[in-house]
Write an enzyme that holds these catalytic residues in place. Structure first.
Site, PDB file in Angstrom:
ATOM      1  CE1 TYR A  53     -37.772 -18.762   4.960  1.00  0.00           C
ATOM      2  CE2 TYR A  53     -36.418 -20.679   5.410  1.00  0.00           C
ATOM      3  CZ  TYR A  53     -37.574 -20.123   4.905  1.00  0.00           C
ATOM      4  OH  TYR A  53     -38.537 -20.933   4.358  1.00  0.00           O
ATOM      5  CG  ASN A  87     -50.166 -13.058  -8.784  1.00  0.00           C
ATOM      6  OD1 ASN A  87     -50.683 -13.240  -7.678  1.00  0.00           O
ATOM      7  ND2 ASN A  87     -49.554 -11.945  -9.112  1.00  0.00           N
TER       8      ASN A  87
END
Lengths: 363, 363
Positions: free
Chosen positions: B81, B180
């Site tokens: 990250y 979703n």
């Protein structure tokens, strides 16, 4: 005798004026190029004689001096351009002309003024245009004919992309590909005038050294081939600051190489796609580098800003740069209006390192 | 005797208080997860006992109640990250806790208040956190623990993308892929609350009918598979207006299909790249449709807007939607803090149609 002579002279002068006037609006002199279907410009365009209507009170009659053949004109004739004029149509978006007649209510223009059209699709490939007085921009007589005829597309595109997508200050950097394009050459010169540094990317070619010299003379800070860009250390060694803006008229891998060097939070503006490859943007460049990807289309900007202060300030600034020799017109060749097919053919088969502009000249 | 009794009682009470205090800050009770190198979360993370320092005058001691395991936490531990905390580090960015002790100068918070951290990388995967009072947000007790623990990432991401990249009015349309996802479900619900219609794109799967029903119950206007999007006529038949905004967490061809339907001049905002394919943008979409492509990263926005009015208005609005049952927390499973490996493993091997969230719960 002297008096008779005087009267004869007066009569002759009067006759001459009438004759000039008739000559000026003699329809047999007026000509236009016209196409009635979209297709190959060499086939669908024909030269026809034209009528010149008398100007309405708010109109002016403009006799064209010069009008360039731009790639977008070609695409429009081919029916491949998003803005499709209704047919039959006279091609040509840019040009410069001289006012030869004023409508009764026109007060801020004079006969003899040099003007350029403010709208696109007015059809500049004809000898005479009758236009609303507020659809032309008066330009100074000292502005070169080539600069005037090519003012409203490439210099304006370069100016707006540099002005509207980044807050550029002296010492900042702009990176662009297709740097040898007509627009790219304007970018280089405007940046030099503003103290902004440019990193210019061009395709490798046999005469690349010559091209580099040419662009550096225009004011380019660095000129790199696509291959050289991949391994350049000019950003790591801080020879130039990381770019705050990227201008893209190529797309594909080349654009990807350019965006790699951008400062976080900056924009890449696309105004062409010469490689015919789409722009490919890594997700991380969007999310973590906060890069933005936008497009620019001069036709839309001009429509949306038709009478804006920004637009006329831009014209003033560009014309001032041009008359100060900070911004020069494109490398070009003047071609007689009647030889329009030569200009079209040359534009269709454009060659050479800096894409010469073919400009129709009128008698 | 009574007096002696009273004194004994007082003494007992005093002892009880001291004992409670000791219990509360007994270091043997405090625990934290910690990693000293980046790598596989199942291997590099260990549970350790922790010291709880006394709060400084401006600090509070927060006893954690619940803290979710987010995909970004996993990526941070893996070292993948962009924001890398210095090691050793306690993982966890989100969570909700209860204030158990106030520093002497803290006046706007009370013991028992529920709070969530306002910064990322504070390390919420531990039983106790000692934080500056202005680095926590007090949330109402009536706000559900799951909603509070997952307030600052997904609902805020959805809210900001909907608020900052288009001027959405009731009746307008937003298109999103990965509908979703945890963020996608927030988008659907916030849009419903605002009267904005959503076109939701999901991957085809055996139970796609069930997924469509689930998303429609949340408030989705239309749910289409990627294949259905390619041939849908909902825009042509004006069942919904063309979208003014596209939200992209997939990339690749799916994003390309979504951008085809956008209104001219609108934006696609990328906040994820689940397909691992870059965004591919046709040149004409940039130049002639004037589409803009931007990214959004909640971590950066929160840093740049740490104390901004916008940020606290957003929290108020989201909490109000949540307590009004207009916005519900994610489908989830609570897992005991000590069983953190189960939560990590489940998140690493996430399955099912709506990506259940695993939330660590503390005693």
């Amino acid at each position: 005798m002297a008096k008779v002579c005087f009267n004869v002279s007066l009569l002759l002068n009067t006759l001459k004026t009438v004759s000039l006037k008739n000559k000026r609006f003699n329809s047999s002199m007026a000509k236009k190029l016209i196409y009635t279907e979209y297709g190959d410009p060499l086939k669908v365009i024909n030269l026809e004689s034209a009528e010149i209507k008398e100007p309405e009170p708010n109109e002016v009659v403009v006799k064209l001096i010069a009008a360039p053949v731009n790639p977008a004109d070609i695409n429009t004739i081919q029916g491949k351009y998003p803005s499709k004029p209704p047919l039959p149509a006279v091609p040509g978006n840019e040009g410069v002309g001289k006012i030869v007649k004023l409508g009764a209510n026109v007060i801020d223009l004079s006969e003899g003024d040099h003007v350029v059209p403010l709208s696109s699709n007015l059809g500049t490939w004809q000898t005479h245009l009758v236009l609303s007085a507020n659809s032309v921009l008066k330009v100074p007589q000292k502005l070169g004919i080539v600069e005037a005829a090519t003012l409203t597309v490439n210099p304006c595109t370069a100016f707006r992309m540099l002005r509207d997508f980044a807050d550029l200050k002296p010492g900042d950097t702009v990176i662009q590909n297709g740097a040898n394009s007509a627009c790219g050459q304007n970018v280089i010169q405007i940046c030099r005038a503003w103290g902004v540094r440019t990193v210019n990317v061009v395709r490798h070619r046999p005469d690349v050294g010559e091209l580099k010299s040419y662009l550096k003379k225009l004011g380019a800070t660095h000129v790199l081939t696509e291959e050289e860009l991949r391994s350049t250390e000019i950003f790591q060694t801080k020879q130039v600051a990381k770019p705050k803006l990227a201008l893209n008229c190529v797309g594909g891998k080349n654009a990807l190489e350019c965006l790699r060097h951008l400062q976080n939070g900056s924009s890449m503006v696309t105004y062409g796609g010469m490689s015919r490859e789409p722009l490919t943007v890594p997700t991380s460049a969007l999310i973590f580098k906060d890069l933005q990807f936008k497009g620019f289309w001069m036709t839309r900007w001009s429509k949306e800003n038709y009478s804006s202060v920004d637009r006329f300030e831009m014209f003033d600034e560009l014309i001032s740069m041009m008359t100060n020799n900070e911004l020069k017109g494109p490398t070009h060749e003047m071609i007689d209006f009647e030889n329009f097919r030569e200009a079209l053919l040359n534009t269709l088969t454009i060659q050479g390192m800096i894409g010469k502009k073919y400009i129709l000249k009128f008698n």
